[in-house]
Design an enzyme around this catalytic site. Sequence first.
Site, mmCIF file in Angstrom:
data_model
loop_
_atom_site.group_PDB
_atom_site.id
_atom_site.type_symbol
_atom_site.label_atom_id
_atom_site.label_comp_id
_atom_site.label_asym_id
_atom_site.label_seq_id
_atom_site.Cartn_x
_atom_site.Cartn_y
_atom_site.Cartn_z
ATOM 1 N N GLU A 165 0.896 -1.289 0.173
ATOM 2 C CA GLU A 165 -0.005 -0.030 0.059
ATOM 3 C C GLU A 165 1.012 1.082 -0.005
ATOM 4 O O GLU A 165 2.136 1.306 0.786
ATOM 5 C CB GLU A 165 -0.877 -0.042 1.178
ATOM 6 C CG GLU A 165 -1.831 -1.153 1.425
ATOM 7 C CD GLU A 165 -2.641 -1.232 2.433
ATOM 8 O OE1 GLU A 165 -2.625 -0.236 3.377
ATOM 9 O OE2 GLU A 165 -3.571 -2.193 2.587
ATOM 10 N N HIS B 220 -7.771 0.901 1.998
ATOM 11 C CA HIS B 220 -7.655 0.871 3.584
ATOM 12 C C HIS B 220 -8.195 2.027 4.247
ATOM 13 O O HIS B 220 -7.667 2.671 5.176
ATOM 14 C CB HIS B 220 -6.178 0.724 3.701
ATOM 15 C CG HIS B 220 -5.690 0.023 4.964
ATOM 16 N ND1 HIS B 220 -4.486 -0.722 5.279
ATOM 17 C CD2 HIS B 220 -6.515 -0.303 6.329
ATOM 18 C CE1 HIS B 220 -4.617 -1.304 6.452
ATOM 19 N NE2 HIS B 220 -5.799 -0.986 6.984
#
Length: 324
Positions: free
Chosen positions: A264, A283
């Site tokens: 990420e 997220h």
Amino acid sequence: MNFTILVTAPKLAPAGAELLAQGGARVIYLADPDSAEEVERIMATEPVDAVISRTVRLSARAIAACPSLKVISKHGVGVSNIEVDAATARGIPVYVTPGANAQSVAEMTLGLMFAAARRIGWMDAELHAGRWSRAQDGVELHGKTLGLVGFGQVGQRVATVCLALGMEVMAFDPALAGGQCPVDGVRLMPSLAAMLPQVDVLSLHVPLNPHTRNLLGAAQFEAMRRGAMLVNTARGEVIDEPALVAALRSGQLRAAGLDTMAVEPLPAGSPLAALPNVVLTPHVGGSTPAALAGMASGAARNVLGWLQGAPVDPSACVNPQVFA
């Protein structure tokens, strides 16, 4: 006594910032929320008493560089970005904020489940592109079986809603082995292997640790019913992503809803982004204003309590051996 507290993000929700101000703390914020190097520089040059840790890595080097450091609190519950062993070696407690974002994550889980089952993301993109594409092959969740991997506060809230939908719900959590199920109507399973062949939807609610890293791979996907769906609001590294992509391409898995990925931000060219049967969010399961306020205030209370000599409940500490 004034304390210096480092928040490893550019800001903190007002609920937490106000508590720190009331405690007379000097607060340092990161300019770059993704810079572990900035964290290390600040901790090597400032008399930091406490860290409120967001998502950027809090390394052993940063912890070692700060002789004044006394306590760490995660802004949330997952401590995979914190070198807890390094803190433990220094006798520094690492706290979390259990339950503060459970409702928000549970609701994101349900949203991803519905979106994956009914291909909502794909139809939305089609209509935005000017095409009247009507997917009429969506899965009705009533009567289907949900398997929950991890059955803490998030999993229990998801289970309650899914039972009300008319789903069968089972859960596997080693922490509950041999104990009573905390939610009536949910069947506790003795192992992940025993649960996988029975579920139509699998939802992950476990922390990232050596036992859960790559918990789901090719063998586990093959053991699931063909056409099952996967939802992950836990940690991306719990899944072997190449195996997931292969299962989605082959149809072994019908769809996936992912709020978290192994890397990420999601890298450009990720095969996950190219799959039409994957719903992706960046997220943000625990990032509603209500959840952010709860995590910020909880983290502030954690560090101020320790620094002021009135520690919070030790059950919120992930390395309680430091108390001995």
